[in-house]
Structure formats: C-alpha cells, structure tokens
Design a protein around this motif. Structure first.
Motif, mmCIF file in Angstrom:
data_model
loop_
_atom_site.group_PDB
_atom_site.id
_atom_site.type_symbol
_atom_site.label_atom_id
_atom_site.label_comp_id
_atom_site.label_asym_id
_atom_site.label_seq_id
_atom_site.Cartn_x
_atom_site.Cartn_y
_atom_site.Cartn_z
ATOM 1 N N TRP A 142 29.043 10.028 -19.616
ATOM 2 C CA TRP A 142 29.820 8.799 -19.254
ATOM 3 C C TRP A 142 28.722 7.390 -18.863
ATOM 4 C CZ3 TRP A 142 34.103 10.788 -20.786
ATOM 5 C CH2 TRP A 142 33.685 12.039 -20.625
ATOM 6 N N ASP A 143 28.747 6.486 -17.973
ATOM 7 C CA ASP A 143 28.175 5.547 -17.359
ATOM 8 C C ASP A 143 27.043 5.884 -17.116
ATOM 9 O OD1 ASP A 143 28.654 6.476 -15.132
ATOM 10 O OD2 ASP A 143 29.763 4.765 -15.013
ATOM 11 N N ARG A 165 21.985 4.251 -13.424
ATOM 12 C CA ARG A 165 23.125 3.891 -14.482
ATOM 13 C C ARG A 165 23.406 2.871 -15.308
ATOM 14 N NH1 ARG A 165 28.740 3.966 -12.680
ATOM 15 N NH2 ARG A 165 27.712 5.095 -10.508
ATOM 16 N N ASP A 167 24.216 -0.763 -17.263
ATOM 17 C CA ASP A 167 24.565 -1.389 -17.301
ATOM 18 C C ASP A 167 25.779 -2.647 -18.287
ATOM 19 O OD1 ASP A 167 23.089 -2.585 -19.336
ATOM 20 O OD2 ASP A 167 21.992 -4.606 -18.036
ATOM 21 N N HIS A 169 28.718 -1.672 -20.012
ATOM 22 C CA HIS A 169 29.868 -0.169 -20.085
ATOM 23 C C HIS A 169 29.865 -0.267 -21.385
ATOM 24 C CE1 HIS A 169 29.977 0.029 -15.166
ATOM 25 N NE2 HIS A 169 28.865 0.556 -15.231
ATOM 26 N N TRP A 170 30.657 -1.305 -21.612
ATOM 27 C CA TRP A 170 31.132 -1.058 -23.370
ATOM 28 C C TRP A 170 30.483 -1.060 -23.789
ATOM 29 C CZ3 TRP A 170 30.511 -5.041 -27.448
ATOM 30 C CH2 TRP A 170 29.835 -5.795 -27.102
ATOM 31 N N SER A 172 27.929 0.905 -23.921
ATOM 32 C CA SER A 172 26.795 2.237 -23.215
ATOM 33 C C SER A 172 28.028 3.564 -23.977
ATOM 34 C CB SER A 172 26.377 2.288 -22.118
ATOM 35 O OG SER A 172 27.012 2.064 -21.336
ATOM 36 N N ASP A 173 29.622 3.198 -23.228
ATOM 37 C CA ASP A 173 30.330 4.175 -23.418
ATOM 38 C C ASP A 173 31.036 4.269 -25.050
ATOM 39 O OD1 ASP A 173 30.511 3.957 -20.659
ATOM 40 O OD2 ASP A 173 32.646 2.368 -20.831
#
Length: 392
Positions: A142-143, A165, A167, A169-170, A172-173
């Motif tokens: 996931w993230d 985490r 940073d 998201h769009w 890394s997802d």
C-alpha cells in the motif's frame, strides 16, 4: 518484482518481435523470475537471460505463491514474500522465503517483530514490489515501504527493522515494482498513471520520498509494470508491462538520457515478479564437463588374461576310475549252427553258454530222446537178466 502478473520475459522471445540493439546485446545477465497462472495460483521459478529473455533452465514449480523478490548479492540468494501454499492463504501473514540459485526454496516463517518497528496487521501478505539493498529486503505494501532483516547472523533476522510512509501517493500507489540502483542508492520503477503514459520514478528508501523523474511517452500507462530489473553495468532498466491491448511488452530504458526501446512483445500476463541481473549465469541443469588437460600417462602393462577353464576330457595323466564293464549284450548276428549231438550217457552236457542258449528247439528235443533211449536200454537189460536167471 511484480504486482498482478503471470508469465515472464520468456514470452517476448517466443512471440517474435523487435530485435535487441547491439548495445543491448552487449550486456548479458541472468534474471530470476517468479510467476503464477492466475490470482491465488502457486508460483513457478524461471531463470532467463537478458536481453533475449530466453530461459537457461526449465521452469520449476515452487509450491508457494511468491512475490516481492530481490537478489542478495552478498549471499547469492533470492528472498521474497510468500502469501499461500497448497493448503491456502497463510493465516499468520506473509512468510519470508529463501531461494538458492538452483531453485531450492525454504520457508523461513512469518515476518516477526524484533525491535521497535511493529509488524502491520496484514503481516505483509499483500506486498507487491520488492528488492534487496545489502542485507535488507525492501517491500512495498500500500502506501508504506518496509525493510526486513535477511542477515542470518543478525539477532533481528526476519524482523522488521525499518518502515516509512511513501509521500507521493498517486505515484507510489501504482508503483508495483522497483530495482535498486547502487549508483545513487535509490529504487527505480515505473508508475502506471491510468490511461496516460508510464512515469519513471525513484524512491529514497531512507525517508520514503518519491521523485518523478520523467513521463515517458513511449510507455503505455493503461497497465501495471509488474517486473523491473536493473543492469548496473550499463544502467539499463528492464521493465515489463503486463497487459497493454492484450499484449505484454518488454522495454529497456537507458537511465540518464531516459531513451526507450521496445524489445519484444508477448501474450498478456496476470502475475509475475523478478530480481537480480547476475553476470555469472548459474550452470544449467545438465552440462557437459569441460575437457581436462593432463600429462600423458604411459599405459599400464598388459597382463594376459587367465586361460579359460578346461572343458576337454581327462588325458592319460589323470586316469579315470576303473569301472567293471557291463556284460556284453546279446549279439544280433546270425547264430552258428548247433554242434552235433553225441548220445553219450556218461558225460553230463556242459553248461550252455549265452550263444548255446540261443540254439534251436530241435537240439533240445534230440537230447531228451537220447536220455529216454538210454533209460529204456538200462531198464530193458535188467529185465533180460532177470529172465535168464529164472530159467536156470
């Protein structure tokens, strides 16, 4: 190195397609890949040669569903995360597995807590991307990015030693695989950005920072890039698009100028992962031993073979045991005529021989009548004497 894919670089060669450039063909390495035939299926290990993608060994079933693999160069081993076996999905989370270069797989058990970093509730059973940096297996779920200690000598072996985490998201997802670049220490992969183009990104494993390197218009963005392998010798990044217009596509990206070459195409895939770019190809399953150069050695003296066992009959030097001969069988020749019968009273006839026993019945009758005649004469003489004496 995969997300939801199913075959490997082998598919590109079998389908025909573009021929690798001379620069690509000059750098040859072996990549390890795991693949499954469908969602929830078990994995098969392949060892393929880049840039051709041809296997240098036969596919080998692993008996586990394996993903997020990476190659530990210091150990000469492949590590990854298994989510299930033949009995079904693991209930205690993902299991760390170790694969040697001959394909032998060892289930090391679930990821555990050995320090301050807690294990997520999933146990990393849903991880997709993976690579090895030193003695740490980095996986993305996931993230977040996690690091697992894979040093067997370490007290934190199989434990989580780092978590961060991501940073952006769009990006890394959609990052379903990455490879470690020793030149700058970053993790490189392709983010799928929907129906646009693939985006080359890099991740700092220390702080989780995701950097967009470049949108590559030559890469389709409508499918995930499940396998990513880096050749550090020439900074060539090999990436596999799982399914673009019902076709899987293998690309080579030259890091630095980010030029793209489509190498080959093949059938669409559903689950695959890869690791390593080994310059030393492991030996194939069956090899021909190299010729051995040695100093000529004189041949040994020829020793004549022992004589064969004697099968001839014994000679006079070894006399056979004396056995009395059996009586001669009756002669089949014509018997000689019987000797004349002499009517002699005083002599008893000699004992008949075997030949006399073969005489005719006439001779025997003659002898009987001779005896009868003599008896009658004797008895007749006696009667005559008695008559004379009676007349005196």
């Amino acid at each position: 190195m995969i997300a939801l894919c199913s075959t490997s670089f082998l598919l590109f060669v079998s389908s025909g397609g573009l021929i690798p450039s001379p620069a690509q063909a000059a750098s040859v390495c072996t990549a390890y890949q795991v693949r499954a035939t469908g969602h929830g299926g078990l994995s098969t290990l392949l060892r393929v040669t880049l840039p051709t993608g041809l296997p240098n060994r036969a596919p080998q079933p692993l008996g586990l569903a394996v993903n997020s693999i990476g190659y530990a160069q210091a150990q000469g081993l492949v590590y990854g995360i298994a989510s299930r076996d033949r009995s079904g999905k693991f209930r205690d989370g993902g299991h760390v597995v170790r694969i040697d270069l001959n394909g032998a797989i060892t289930d090391l058990g679930p990821v555990r807590r050995t320090g301050a970093v807690p294990v997520p509730w999933s146990g990393l059973i849903d991880s997709y991307a993976g690579t090895v940096v030193g003695n740490r297996l980095y996986v993305r779920e996931w993230d977040k990015l996690y690091a697992i200690d894979i040093d067997p000598r370490s007290p934190s072996f199989l434990g989580l030693v780092h978590a961060v985490r991501l940073d952006w998201h769009w990006l890394s997802d959609d990052l379903d695989d990455f490879a470690h670049n020793p030149a700058d220490g970053k993790l490189y992969g392709i983010s799928n950005t929907g129906h646009g183009h693939g985006t080359l990104v890099k991740v700092d494993p220390g702080n989780g920072k995701v950097t967009k390197v470049k949108v590559l218009k030559g890469l389709p963005g409508s499918s995930t890039y499940g396998a990513v392998v880096l050749d550090p010798a020439d900074n060539g990044l090999w990436v596999l698009n799982n399914d673009y217009r019902r076709t899987s596509r293998l690309y080579r990206i030259q890091l630095g100028d980010n030029t793209i070459t489509e190498v080959n195409t093949g059938p669409a895939v559903t689950s695959t992962d890869g690791a390593g770019c080994l310059k030393s190809t492991p030996p194939p399953a069956t090899t021909t031993p190299p010729p051995v150069t040695t100093t000529p050695v004189p041949p040994p003296a020829v020793i004549p073979p022992p004589p064969p066992p004697r099968t001839t009959t014994p000679t006079t030097t070894r006399p056979a045991p004396v056995i009395p001969p059996p009586p001669p069988p009756p002669s089949r020749a014509t018997p000689p005529p019987p000797p004349p019968v002499k009517p002699v009273v005083a002599r008893t006839p000699p004992r008949p021989t075997p030949k006399a026993q073969a005489s005719s019945s006439l001779v025997r009758d003659q002898r009987r009548w001779t005896v009868v005649t003599v008896v009658m004469l004797i008895f007749g003489s006696g009667a005559a004497v008695r008559i004379v004496r009676s007349h005196r």
